[in-house]
Design a protein around this motif. Structure first.
Motif, PDB file in Angstrom:
ATOM      1  N   GLU A 191      20.028  26.121  43.237  1.00  0.00           N
ATOM      2  CA  GLU A 191      19.967  26.026  41.782  1.00  0.00           C
ATOM      3  C   GLU A 191      20.069  27.428  41.196  1.00  0.00           C
ATOM      4  OE1 GLU A 191      19.593  23.214  39.837  1.00  0.00           O
ATOM      5  OE2 GLU A 191      19.575  21.881  41.583  1.00  0.00           O
TER       6      GLU A 191
ATOM      7  N   ASP B  40      11.076  22.674  37.389  1.00  0.00           N
ATOM      8  CA  ASP B  40      12.024  21.687  36.854  1.00  0.00           C
ATOM      9  C   ASP B  40      12.528  20.769  37.971  1.00  0.00           C
ATOM     10  OD1 ASP B  40      11.759  22.757  34.316  1.00  0.00           O
ATOM     11  OD2 ASP B  40      13.662  23.861  34.385  1.00  0.00           O
ATOM     12  N   TYR B  41      12.811  21.353  39.129  1.00  0.00           N
ATOM     13  CA  TYR B  41      13.291  20.565  40.258  1.00  0.00           C
ATOM     14  C   TYR B  41      12.244  19.536  40.679  1.00  0.00           C
ATOM     15  CZ  TYR B  41      15.954  19.513  44.467  1.00  0.00           C
ATOM     16  OH  TYR B  41      16.687  18.872  45.431  1.00  0.00           O
TER      17      TYR B  41
ATOM     18  N   GLY C 199      18.823  29.917  38.113  1.00  0.00           N
ATOM     19  CA  GLY C 199      17.818  30.052  37.063  1.00  0.00           C
ATOM     20  C   GLY C 199      16.696  30.986  37.462  1.00  0.00           C
TER      21      GLY C 199
ATOM     22  N   THR D 154      12.665  27.116  37.576  1.00  0.00           N
ATOM     23  CA  THR D 154      13.640  26.250  38.228  1.00  0.00           C
ATOM     24  C   THR D 154      12.971  25.370  39.281  1.00  0.00           C
ATOM     25  OG1 THR D 154      15.366  27.874  37.797  1.00  0.00           O
ATOM     26  CG2 THR D 154      15.830  26.220  39.475  1.00  0.00           C
TER      27      THR D 154
ATOM     28  N   VAL E 193      16.718  29.320  44.878  1.00  0.00           N
ATOM     29  CA  VAL E 193      17.062  29.567  43.477  1.00  0.00           C
ATOM     30  C   VAL E 193      17.768  30.917  43.377  1.00  0.00           C
ATOM     31  CG1 VAL E 193      16.190  29.849  41.132  1.00  0.00           C
ATOM     32  CG2 VAL E 193      15.072  28.225  42.699  1.00  0.00           C
TER      33      VAL E 193
END
Length: 143
Positions: free
Chosen positions: A89, A99-100, A91, A96, A36
């Motif tokens: 990603e 969310d992933y 964020g 993050t 991330v």
């Protein structure tokens, strides 16, 4: 049914240990290494001043560093004969990662932790701790 294992990576030895753990413990799973890129991390260079997302080269540099990190992860997986997917990603790291997990049908997370406790944990925060507390799937913390 094959499990989907997520290993969040940062440029630290503990993240590499978490990846090694996942590769050896779940060799038949679909393993994804995720890095991330945090857009709000700013570096201060006494010569230049602040650099961060407002710096034109920041995103390109952060992406190149992420790709180099993930290339090392792919090499480690290749040495062990394990297939590895990678993702980058943008964020806040803990959010993050969570969310992933939900968006990609992840079954298990393996994350490295510094093992801090007490005041240092409170002051420094912990991505691993946030993931452990809020994850909808099991999390293994590797110290």
């Amino acid at each position: 049914m094959t499990s989907h294992i997520l290993v969040p990576l940062e440029d630290a030895d503990l993240a590499t240990e978490a990846l090694e753990y996942a590769l050896s413990t779940f060799p038949d799973a679909d393993i994804t290494a995720l890095h991330v890129v945090h857009p709000f991390e700013a570096d201060v260079d006494p010569e230049v001043g602040f650099s961060g997302p407002w710096d034109g080269d920041w995103f390109e540099t952060a992406t190149e560093e992420a790709e180099a990190l993930l290339e090392r992860a792919r090499h480690l997986a290749d040495e062990r004969g394990v297939a590895l997917s990678t993702a980058v990603e943008l964020g806040r790291p803990a959010r993050t990662i969570l969310d992933y997990v939900e968006e990609h049908d992840v079954d298990h997370v393996v994350v490295g932790s510094h093992g801090r406790s007490g005041v240092s944990r409170v002051l420094l925060g912990s991505v691993a701790e946030t993931v452990v507390r809020r994850s909808p799937v099991p999390v293994t913390v590797v110290r």
